[in-house]
Design a protein around this motif. Structure first.
Motif, PDB file in Angstrom:
ATOM      1  N   LEU A 128      64.157 -89.049 -62.107  1.00 23.75           N
ATOM      2  CA  LEU A 128      63.365 -89.719 -61.073  1.00 23.75           C
ATOM      3  C   LEU A 128      63.939 -91.096 -60.769  1.00 23.75           C
ATOM      4  CD1 LEU A 128      60.882 -89.928 -59.242  1.00 23.75           C
ATOM      5  CD2 LEU A 128      59.634 -90.887 -61.156  1.00 23.75           C
ATOM      6  N   VAL A 318      52.658 -87.358 -61.714  1.00 27.41           N
ATOM      7  CA  VAL A 318      53.270 -86.465 -60.743  1.00 27.41           C
ATOM      8  C   VAL A 318      52.158 -85.768 -59.960  1.00 27.41           C
ATOM      9  CG1 VAL A 318      54.846 -84.538 -60.465  1.00 27.41           C
ATOM     10  CG2 VAL A 318      55.077 -86.046 -62.425  1.00 27.41           C
ATOM     11  N   SER A 324      56.134 -77.121 -59.891  1.00 34.58           N
ATOM     12  CA  SER A 324      56.596 -75.777 -59.565  1.00 34.58           C
ATOM     13  C   SER A 324      55.376 -74.855 -59.500  1.00 34.58           C
ATOM     14  CB  SER A 324      57.570 -75.299 -60.640  1.00 34.58           C
ATOM     15  OG  SER A 324      56.864 -75.048 -61.839  1.00 34.58           O
ATOM     16  N   ALA A 327      53.595 -74.154 -62.730  1.00 38.23           N
ATOM     17  CA  ALA A 327      52.906 -75.317 -63.268  1.00 38.23           C
ATOM     18  C   ALA A 327      51.676 -75.655 -62.441  1.00 38.23           C
ATOM     19  CB  ALA A 327      53.849 -76.510 -63.314  1.00 38.23           C
TER      20      ALA A 327
ATOM     21  N   SER B  47      55.485 -74.276 -75.318  1.00 39.96           N
ATOM     22  CA  SER B  47      55.086 -75.439 -74.540  1.00 39.96           C
ATOM     23  C   SER B  47      56.297 -76.276 -74.108  1.00 39.96           C
ATOM     24  CB  SER B  47      54.015 -76.207 -75.306  1.00 39.96           C
ATOM     25  OG  SER B  47      54.401 -77.439 -75.702  1.00 39.96           O
ATOM     26  N   ILE B  50      57.324 -74.437 -70.986  1.00 40.42           N
ATOM     27  CA  ILE B  50      56.433 -74.705 -69.850  1.00 40.42           C
ATOM     28  C   ILE B  50      56.718 -76.068 -69.226  1.00 40.42           C
ATOM     29  CG2 ILE B  50      54.042 -75.155 -69.192  1.00 40.42           C
ATOM     30  CD1 ILE B  50      53.232 -73.100 -71.321  1.00 40.42           C
ATOM     31  N   SER B  51      56.800 -77.084 -70.090  1.00 31.46           N
ATOM     32  CA  SER B  51      56.955 -78.413 -69.493  1.00 31.46           C
ATOM     33  C   SER B  51      58.346 -78.589 -68.919  1.00 31.46           C
ATOM     34  CB  SER B  51      56.639 -79.498 -70.509  1.00 31.46           C
ATOM     35  OG  SER B  51      57.486 -79.360 -71.599  1.00 31.46           O
ATOM     36  N   ASN B  53      60.055 -76.321 -67.492  1.00 32.08           N
ATOM     37  CA  ASN B  53      60.179 -75.511 -66.304  1.00 32.08           C
ATOM     38  C   ASN B  53      59.337 -76.000 -65.145  1.00 32.08           C
ATOM     39  OD1 ASN B  53      61.671 -73.430 -65.490  1.00 32.08           O
ATOM     40  ND2 ASN B  53      60.220 -71.834 -66.058  1.00 32.08           N
ATOM     41  N   GLY B  54      58.203 -76.625 -65.478  1.00 31.82           N
ATOM     42  CA  GLY B  54      57.214 -76.838 -64.431  1.00 31.82           C
ATOM     43  C   GLY B  54      57.280 -78.146 -63.706  1.00 31.82           C
ATOM     44  N   LEU B  55      58.002 -79.127 -64.272  1.00 34.82           N
ATOM     45  CA  LEU B  55      57.812 -80.459 -63.729  1.00 34.82           C
ATOM     46  C   LEU B  55      58.933 -80.898 -62.829  1.00 34.82           C
ATOM     47  CD1 LEU B  55      56.315 -82.035 -66.814  1.00 34.82           C
ATOM     48  CD2 LEU B  55      55.355 -82.108 -64.556  1.00 34.82           C
ATOM     49  N   LYS B  56      58.519 -81.536 -61.761  1.00 36.43           N
ATOM     50  CA  LYS B  56      59.490 -82.158 -60.876  1.00 36.43           C
ATOM     51  C   LYS B  56      58.980 -83.567 -60.666  1.00 36.43           C
ATOM     52  CE  LYS B  56      61.675 -78.263 -59.768  1.00 36.43           C
ATOM     53  NZ  LYS B  56      61.485 -77.723 -61.116  1.00 36.43           N
ATOM     54  N   SER B  57      59.684 -84.527 -61.217  1.00 39.25           N
ATOM     55  CA  SER B  57      59.142 -85.872 -61.049  1.00 39.25           C
ATOM     56  C   SER B  57      59.663 -86.530 -59.780  1.00 39.25           C
ATOM     57  CB  SER B  57      59.444 -86.728 -62.273  1.00 39.25           C
ATOM     58  OG  SER B  57      60.773 -86.584 -62.657  1.00 39.25           O
ATOM     59  N   GLN B  58      60.732 -85.978 -59.211  1.00 37.66           N
ATOM     60  CA  GLN B  58      61.206 -86.519 -57.938  1.00 37.66           C
ATOM     61  C   GLN B  58      60.272 -86.059 -56.822  1.00 37.66           C
ATOM     62  OE1 GLN B  58      65.299 -85.384 -57.297  1.00 37.66           O
ATOM     63  NE2 GLN B  58      65.658 -85.439 -59.471  1.00 37.66           N
ATOM     64  N   LEU B  59      60.471 -86.639 -55.684  1.00 38.57           N
ATOM     65  CA  LEU B  59      59.638 -86.215 -54.569  1.00 38.57           C
ATOM     66  C   LEU B  59      60.021 -84.792 -54.177  1.00 38.57           C
ATOM     67  CD1 LEU B  59      57.491 -87.124 -52.499  1.00 38.57           C
ATOM     68  CD2 LEU B  59      59.386 -87.560 -50.966  1.00 38.57           C
ATOM     69  N   HIS B  60      59.053 -83.895 -54.282  1.00 39.04           N
ATOM     70  CA  HIS B  60      59.307 -82.518 -53.912  1.00 39.04           C
ATOM     71  C   HIS B  60      58.165 -82.009 -53.070  1.00 39.04           C
ATOM     72  CE1 HIS B  60      62.819 -81.066 -56.065  1.00 39.04           C
ATOM     73  NE2 HIS B  60      62.547 -82.002 -56.942  1.00 39.04           N
ATOM     74  N   ASN B  61      58.482 -81.289 -52.040  1.00 35.45           N
ATOM     75  CA  ASN B  61      57.460 -80.590 -51.268  1.00 35.45           C
ATOM     76  C   ASN B  61      56.307 -81.480 -50.847  1.00 35.45           C
ATOM     77  OD1 ASN B  61      58.878 -78.240 -51.741  1.00 35.45           O
ATOM     78  ND2 ASN B  61      57.762 -77.870 -53.644  1.00 35.45           N
ATOM     79  N   PHE B 195      65.682 -83.222 -68.729  1.00 37.21           N
ATOM     80  CA  PHE B 195      64.895 -84.419 -68.984  1.00 37.21           C
ATOM     81  C   PHE B 195      63.502 -84.072 -69.501  1.00 37.21           C
ATOM     82  CE2 PHE B 195      61.661 -87.251 -67.186  1.00 37.21           C
ATOM     83  CZ  PHE B 195      61.943 -88.381 -67.927  1.00 37.21           C
ATOM     84  N   GLU B 196      62.843 -83.150 -68.796  1.00 35.58           N
ATOM     85  CA  GLU B 196      61.455 -82.866 -69.150  1.00 35.58           C
ATOM     86  C   GLU B 196      61.343 -82.182 -70.503  1.00 35.58           C
ATOM     87  OE1 GLU B 196      59.032 -84.143 -67.754  1.00 35.58           O
ATOM     88  OE2 GLU B 196      59.731 -84.683 -65.752  1.00 35.58           O
ATOM     89  N   HIS B 200      59.451 -83.765 -73.679  1.00 35.65           N
ATOM     90  CA  HIS B 200      58.350 -83.048 -74.309  1.00 35.65           C
ATOM     91  C   HIS B 200      58.575 -82.905 -75.814  1.00 35.65           C
ATOM     92  CE1 HIS B 200      54.992 -80.382 -74.749  1.00 35.65           C
ATOM     93  NE2 HIS B 200      55.757 -79.557 -75.412  1.00 35.65           N
TER      94      HIS B 200
END
Lengths: 384, 390
Positions: A128, A318, A324, A327, B47, B50-51, B53-61, B195-196, B200
């Motif tokens: 980020l 976030v 995603s 998530a 876990s 999950i973390s 795979n699921g996180l996008k801390s940049q601006l997405h969507n 990173f995520e 985690h």
């Protein structure tokens, strides 16, 4: 359901809690201390990025260009280096997170109307921050490019500077920031911290309170008494719901009076949803307490179960829409997100029931469901 | 407690034997608690996945809606520039009020307002403006959205200008502009799963390293079994150290599972540095963090108290040590406070070894800090413990 018996259980629980002074003190101190530390410390703006520069050009223009970086509050100028190898070492040790390399003939080329390449090396460890750093560099670059281009166009076509500017940049983007007009990080964070505190502390209080009785065996007094399941559960939870609800009020006061976050919505709505949320989060503690038999397990499980989704999937840092798809489903399964919508909605947006009803309904359903499952799981005649 | 009249070498052997027996006792006690074991496995496998795979801390969507009052070729062209991954187009609006309505509901996070005569003005070379409304309830995301939008609009404007003068791509190569070349190091594709998942893992190690030894010690105090240990030939060190040792062993194994079972094969997290160094420094970190837990255990009386106290300490450690938010931007007093958090050093150690291939040469300062912190916490815990029981 006998109201007197519920009162008796609640009173017994309250006495036990009050007798443990340190526990009681911590229960009230914890959210307040968190709010103070996080309210100041949890700064999400990326600023003061440690930066070093390599200037191979040493012209007036390159100095002017680099000055724009060193003067910016987004960068902290750490020094001027002579070679890229030296810069590598700075990045490797983490002393710098970004390096700007200005090539030879930078000024000469630009004044002659030719493009110049500037290389930026960025530490990619924290994606980020990398991304935002890139954005800052691009913004500074394009600002200078625009000026240079306008000068150039004015010179070559014989236009005035104003005309040249319009020519180069015909569309202006007017940005209006809504809800948090000054775009203060604290205003985003502080309301969400109410969610954070109420999501982490109440489950732990509840789980420990119930498992403590299991572990010491005093729960057998309940098993052998006339108190029914529902009376016991209701009475047992009451003090913890009360403590947490008082904490919600304290946090609201801290947010509005100390951090001066505007509260634009309805206070009644905030109170009602906070009560529902507290009922939900104590419900999680209740559920954990029924699945384990030691306080160690209760502690570990509530912490692991609550901290991860609270930090990651509750919209605290976030936004849920950026997650995603998998998530996002998880975020919807966890109560934190709904309450984040409610606190940010009542604090910053000033929206009411007509917008927030779905979030409140989700929380209420959650609370009811947790209690139903707990009621089914709890038995006065344990097998072992 | 001192074994007198026994030769020194034998005394060491006895001490060592006792240490091992006590460590085994702790491990047996831990593994008897099935829910803990289940959660330990969950925390370091599923876990992490999950973390990661699921996180996008940049601006997405960022959902963006458009109120297009122009309905021209140019306005449609501009709208088309707002593309994934940063923006996702959430439909056109029939009025600008509808934009506010949607922003209130949080169904969109930005609204673009294109004025009438946009195309006309652009074609005539007149200055024009488009408006962007951004939801800043989440301030960094709001700012990112605004800055991406500014870039898109600026580029669109420049291209439109060039096109008007019949300028081609070649022409733009002979203009005095600064071309930005970026090189991102250590994680060139900005792969967020790296990173995520690492962050985690760090969180989980911290929680377990702090809680398990602390509760193990308080439990003995609460149940009174500590009296049995005190009348046995064990020194306070031999009571406290095995609790830390046992947890260190468990956590190192768990980390190996997470690293070699999930992060490396599934996410392709690189291991560029020395593994032995990574695991030894993890052991040091667990020791230091456990020292903090034991310290909390010696100033509390029961597990409920220690539970709340560790939670009080752990949340700032997890949130402010530099993963969730950048250290540099925090106010100085918070930065000073965080020098007491072992995680603050360990973060640089783990990212440094895995992604940058750092060795002791870069990390010795952090190692020293962790060691000092752990040593003093452990020493203080021992002192409190002695004073309470002897």
């Amino acid at each position: 359901m006998n109201f007197r018996r519920i009162k008796a259980v609640a009173f017994k629980e309250w006495r036990e809690t009050v007798r443990d002074r340190i526990f009681l003190l911590l229960a009230f101190l914890l959210p307040v201390l968190w709010m103070l530390v996080f309210g100041y410390g949890l700064v999400l703006d990326v600023e003061h990025i440690p930066l070093v520069v390599v200037d191979r050009d040493h012209s007036a223009l390159s100095r002017d260009y680099l000055y724009r970086f060193t003067e910016s509050r987004y960068f902290d100028f750490k020094g001027s280096l002579t070679s890229e190898t030296e810069a590598d070492a700075w990045l490797l040790s983490g002393k710098a997170r970004a390096v700007i390399v200005v090539p030879e003939k930078f000024g000469e080329r630009l004044l002659a109307g030719q493009p110049a390449h500037v290389q930026t090396l960025i530490d990619g460890t924290f994606p980020l921050r990398t991304d935002i750093t890139k954005g800052y560099v691009l913004a500074i670059n394009s600002a200078l490019s625009g000026e240079l281009l306008a000068d150039y166009v004015a010179r070559t076509r014989g236009l005035s500077r104003e005309q040249a500017k319009t020519l180069v940049q015909p569309i202006r983007l007017e940005v209006r920031y809504l809800y948090n007009e000054e775009v203060r990080s604290a205003w985003s964070i502080v309301p969400a911290l109410i969610m954070f505190s109420l999501m982490l502390a109440p489950p732990l209080l509840t789980a420990l309170g119930i498992v403590r009785e299991k572990e010491t065996g005093s729960i057998y007094n309940i098993y052998s008494s006339t108190v029914s399941k529902i009376e016991f559960l209701t009475g047992k939870l009451t003090p913890y719901v009360a403590i947490s609800f008082v904490n919600a009020l304290l946090l609201w006061l801290l947010a509005t009076l100390w951090f001066q976050v505007p509260f634009k919505g309805s206070f009644g709505l905030f109170l009602l949803s906070s009560l529902i949320f507290v009922l939900t989060s104590t419900g999680i503690g209740l559920l954990v307490s029924l699945m384990v038999s030691t306080q160690v397990a209760a502690l570990i499980i509530t912490m692991v179960l609550c901290t991860l989704p609270t930090i990651l999937f509750s919209g605290l840092i976030v936004p849920v829409s950026s997650l995603s798809p998998g998530a996002q489903i998880q975020a919807h399964l966890f109560p934190g997100m709904y309450y984040t919508n409610i606190v940010r909605g009542t604090f910053l947006k000033g929206v009411g029931m007509n917008v927030l009803w779905a979030d409140m309904l989700a929380l209420a359903l959650y609370a009811a469901l947790l209690r139903l499952v707990a009621y089914r799981l709890f038995t006065k005649r344990p097998r072992s | 407690m001192i074994v007198s009249g026994v030769p020194r070498s034998k005394r060491a052997a006895i001490w060592w034997g006792r240490l091992m027996v006590m460590t085994r006792k702790e491990l047996i006690q831990l593994f008897r608690d099935v829910p803990i074991v289940v959660f330990l496995i969950y925390s370091f496998t599923l876990s992490v996945y999950i973390s990661g795979n699921g996180l996008k801390s940049q601006l997405h969507n960022a959902n963006i809606s458009v109120y297009d009052a122009d309905h021209s070729f140019s306005s449609r062209d501009l709208i088309h520039k707002f593309q994934p991954p940063f923006f996702s187009f959430a439909g056109e609006l029939s009025s600008s009020n509808e934009g506010l309505y949607r922003l209130d509901r949080g169904t969109v996070s930005a609204v673009l307002d294109i004025p009438p005569r946009f195309h006309e003005q652009l074609a005539a070379g007149e200055p024009t403006a488009v408006q962007l409304l951004v939801d800043t309830t989440n301030s960094p995301q709001g700012l990112s959205a605004a800055s991406y939008a500014a870039r898109i609009v600026a580029q669109f404007g420049q291209e439109a200008s060039l096109a008007r003068f019949g300028g081609s791509a070649e022409a733009s190569q002979n203009l005095p502009v600064i071309v930005s070349d970026h090189r991102v190091w250590y994680n060139p594709d900005q792969n967020e799963t790296w990173f995520e998942s690492i962050s985690h893992l760090l969180r989980m190690i911290t929680i377990f390293a702090m809680l398990l030894p602390a509760t193990a010690l308080v439990r003995e105090k609460e149940r009174g079994t500590i009296e049995q240990l005190l009348v046995s030939p064990l020194t306070p060190l031999l009571i406290m150290l095995p609790k830390v040792l046992a947890m260190t062993v468990v956590i190192l194994c768990a980390m190996a599972v997470a690293l070699f079972g999930v992060m490396q094969p599934i996410f392709g997290v690189p291991i560029r540095g020395n593994l032995v160094l990574l695991f030894s420094l993890t052991a040091l970190f667990v020791f230091t963090t456990a020292g903090m837990g034991l310290f909390a255990a010696t100033i509390t009386k029961n597990q409920s108290q220690v539970g709340l106290l560790t939670l009080l300490l752990i949340a700032p450690m997890l949130m402010l040590s530099g993963v969730t938010s950048p250290m540099e931007a925090m106010p100085p007093w918070v930065q000073y406070l965080m020098t007491l958090s072992p995680l603050r050093y360990f973060i640089d150690v783990v990212y440094g070894i895995l992604l940058k291939g750092n060795g002791l040469k870069e990390l010795w300062g952090h190692v020293l800090a962790m060691g000092l912190l752990g040593g003093s916490l452990f020493g203080f815990g021992m002192w409190r413990f002695r004073r309470q029981f002897q």
